[in-house]
Design a protein around this motif. Sequence first.
Motif, PDB file in Angstrom:
ATOM      1  N   GLN B 353       1.075  -0.991   0.052  1.00 27.34           N
ATOM      2  CA  GLN B 353       0.651  -0.253   0.075  1.00 27.34           C
ATOM      3  C   GLN B 353       0.337   1.151   0.126  1.00 27.34           C
ATOM      4  O   GLN B 353       1.947   1.473   0.353  1.00 27.34           O
ATOM      5  N   PRO B 354       0.218   2.647  -0.440  1.00 29.68           N
ATOM      6  CA  PRO B 354       0.988   3.852  -0.527  1.00 29.68           C
ATOM      7  C   PRO B 354       1.297   4.397   0.624  1.00 29.68           C
ATOM      8  O   PRO B 354       2.388   4.464   0.111  1.00 29.68           O
ATOM      9  N   ALA B 355       0.714   3.781   1.181  1.00 30.75           N
ATOM     10  CA  ALA B 355       0.962   4.529   2.245  1.00 30.75           C
ATOM     11  C   ALA B 355       0.191   3.642   4.184  1.00 30.75           C
ATOM     12  O   ALA B 355      -0.568   3.247   3.674  1.00 30.75           O
ATOM     13  N   ASP B 360      -5.737   2.201  -0.233  1.00 31.79           N
ATOM     14  CA  ASP B 360      -5.269   1.252  -1.512  1.00 31.79           C
ATOM     15  C   ASP B 360      -4.203   0.618  -1.811  1.00 31.79           C
ATOM     16  O   ASP B 360      -2.719   0.846  -1.564  1.00 31.79           O
ATOM     17  N   ILE B 361      -5.009  -0.497  -1.514  1.00 31.73           N
ATOM     18  CA  ILE B 361      -4.042  -1.689  -1.767  1.00 31.73           C
ATOM     19  C   ILE B 361      -3.671  -2.189  -2.873  1.00 31.73           C
ATOM     20  O   ILE B 361      -4.703  -2.543  -3.507  1.00 31.73           O
ATOM     21  N   HIS B 362      -2.491  -2.894  -2.941  1.00 31.41           N
ATOM     22  CA  HIS B 362      -2.393  -3.667  -4.469  1.00 31.41           C
ATOM     23  C   HIS B 362      -1.502  -5.234  -3.870  1.00 31.41           C
ATOM     24  O   HIS B 362      -0.874  -5.466  -3.241  1.00 31.41           O
ATOM     25  N   ALA B 363      -2.296  -5.849  -4.572  1.00 24.47           N
ATOM     26  CA  ALA B 363      -1.877  -7.840  -4.462  1.00 24.47           C
ATOM     27  C   ALA B 363      -1.354  -8.004  -5.585  1.00 24.47           C
ATOM     28  O   ALA B 363      -1.519  -7.572  -6.692  1.00 24.47           O
ATOM     29  N   SER B 364      -0.437  -8.802  -5.852  1.00 20.87           N
ATOM     30  CA  SER B 364       0.427  -8.929  -6.908  1.00 20.87           C
ATOM     31  C   SER B 364       1.384 -11.325  -6.489  1.00 20.87           C
ATOM     32  O   SER B 364       1.181 -10.498  -5.641  1.00 20.87           O
TER      33      SER B 364
END
Lengths: 167, 449
Positions: B353-355, B360-364
């Motif tokens: 997450q950017p902060a 705003d969470i991103h999974a990869s």
Amino acid sequence: MGVAEVRSSFEEYVQARTPALLRIAYLVTGNAHDAEDLVQAALERAATRWQHLTDPEAYLRRVIYTKSISWWRSRRVRPPETLTATLPERPVEADHDTRLAVLSALHRLTRKQRAVLVLRYYEDRTEVEAAILLGVSTGTIKSQTRHALQRLRELAPELAELMVDAR
Amino acid sequence: MNLADELHALAEQAPVTSMPPDLFNRARRRHRWRLAAAVAAMFLIVLGGYAVTLPDLHPLPAAAGPAGIPLTVADPPLWTDEIQESPPGPAALVFRGPAVPARSPFRAYATPTAVVGLTRDVYRVVYPSQSTTALSPDGRTLLLPQLNSPTDLRAAHWRTDALDLVTGRSRRLATGFAPIGWSVDGKHALLVQPNRWNDPDASAATVNDMIVSVVAWPSGQTEWSVHVARPSAVEGEGNYPVALSPDGASLAVSTSQELRVYGRDGAIRWKRPLTGQDVLAGPAAWRDDGRIALARRPGVANSFDTGDATLTFVDARTGDESPGPHLPTVRKVFSLQVVAWRGDTAYAVARTQPAPMSEDIHASLIRLTPGASSPQTMLAPAGVEDLNVATDYVDRMRTAGSPSYGLSLTGLTAAALPAAGPAVAAAALVVLIWWLRRRRIERSAMPMP
């Protein structure tokens, strides 16, 4: 009131009042064919809500006048007119038949002007009544009447004497 | 004579004609037809609006190809079919996040979750009650947490459904438990019952305790379960770092700054303290070679803070440090879950997450190859907060084809509503103008002298 009664009432009215409606329609359309179409269209419209009309006569007159000046009818009914520097040549018959001259001159008015003239001089409506019927202001009725009479004088100077009292 | 007299005389030349005898019936019949035509036209306009808004209502199913994880993922539209209505077959992955649209306010208590087919890009959606879904390693079964009551969280209202993605049929696997995950071999499902469900007012020392149940698959029999005390749990209620041993006889749990290994009898075999935010490295943390992987994030103060994560290993028999493969550091993640191993190569789901505490969470999906300088990103779809993959196929990536979403009538309605709104508003305006005009006409049609 059941449907049969409504239909009966409607048919009685049609029987009795069609000639009067046709006379108005004839004046505002300028020809017999369109007059028949206009009255029939107005009656069809009235038939769908006959049981709700408290004054069918007023409603039908109203429909006839407003339909006669509505744009989709005017496109079809009103003949194209080309403005020139000189007045159009008067029909030969006009010299002999004032009535035809009136009809011809009426035909050259705008539909709204014609409707106003018919309301004011055929039906003998006041300016207020005419305004209510056409859904416009009395000022509009006044100006339309003035323009219509002026136009009639231009188109048919020989009819000027008919309009002595028309103001 | 004057103008009025002339007009009266002229009017006498009007045609003398009678109206058609069936005028009344014909007029009413025509009126009814016009009304019907107007309704039909409105319907067609709205339908046309749908067609314009929704570019592909009936996509042909993509042809089946080799099984694998697609290299790219599409955002399923609002009208995507539900699994139960049209099962997609075995799935390559399951994901959730903003990329999967919520369908209606009635789904407010559900987590929109998308499923992508294993052999073709068939997309389907499902609406579990919370986000901890678990896809079986073979991609055939999806465990779904379901809550019968939107407000009452007691265990009695919870259940775990096993949804067969081939048939669309659902089977109740357990009542009172929610899914955590699968064993690496797919022979066991791990379920959890937080103590909080039964005793929400319990003391801080016990409120985070949980029962982990090891359920045999496909029989659905509970083989064993353990009560896990979490007196100083910091993971949060929905975070359950557990990993089953390859033989299914032991369970590793990290909690309360400890790594513990439980036996089938529920007793702790051994435990060791964890430092900082060290945590068990996902459901595949227990390797075949007898080592347990930990995700170490030095310098990170809170579990949800991002930081650089490195995998370290301990001996599964003793809990002692045990050197393992040297895998690249994963930068700026708050969660690193190893989901599969191929030799010493790890496949993991990394979440960032950017902060701190950002939504705003991103999974990869990433691959950690021994000796590599950095992880290799296998799949990083936009708008995806978390994902499950069919781990049997994690090392087989395939080219994504044309997506097929199916057609859900519920979803179609939900998708069409915004498009229908302006059409309905325009129609209402037209009707209003027509009504006002008619009213004015009828009102002005007053009796005249």
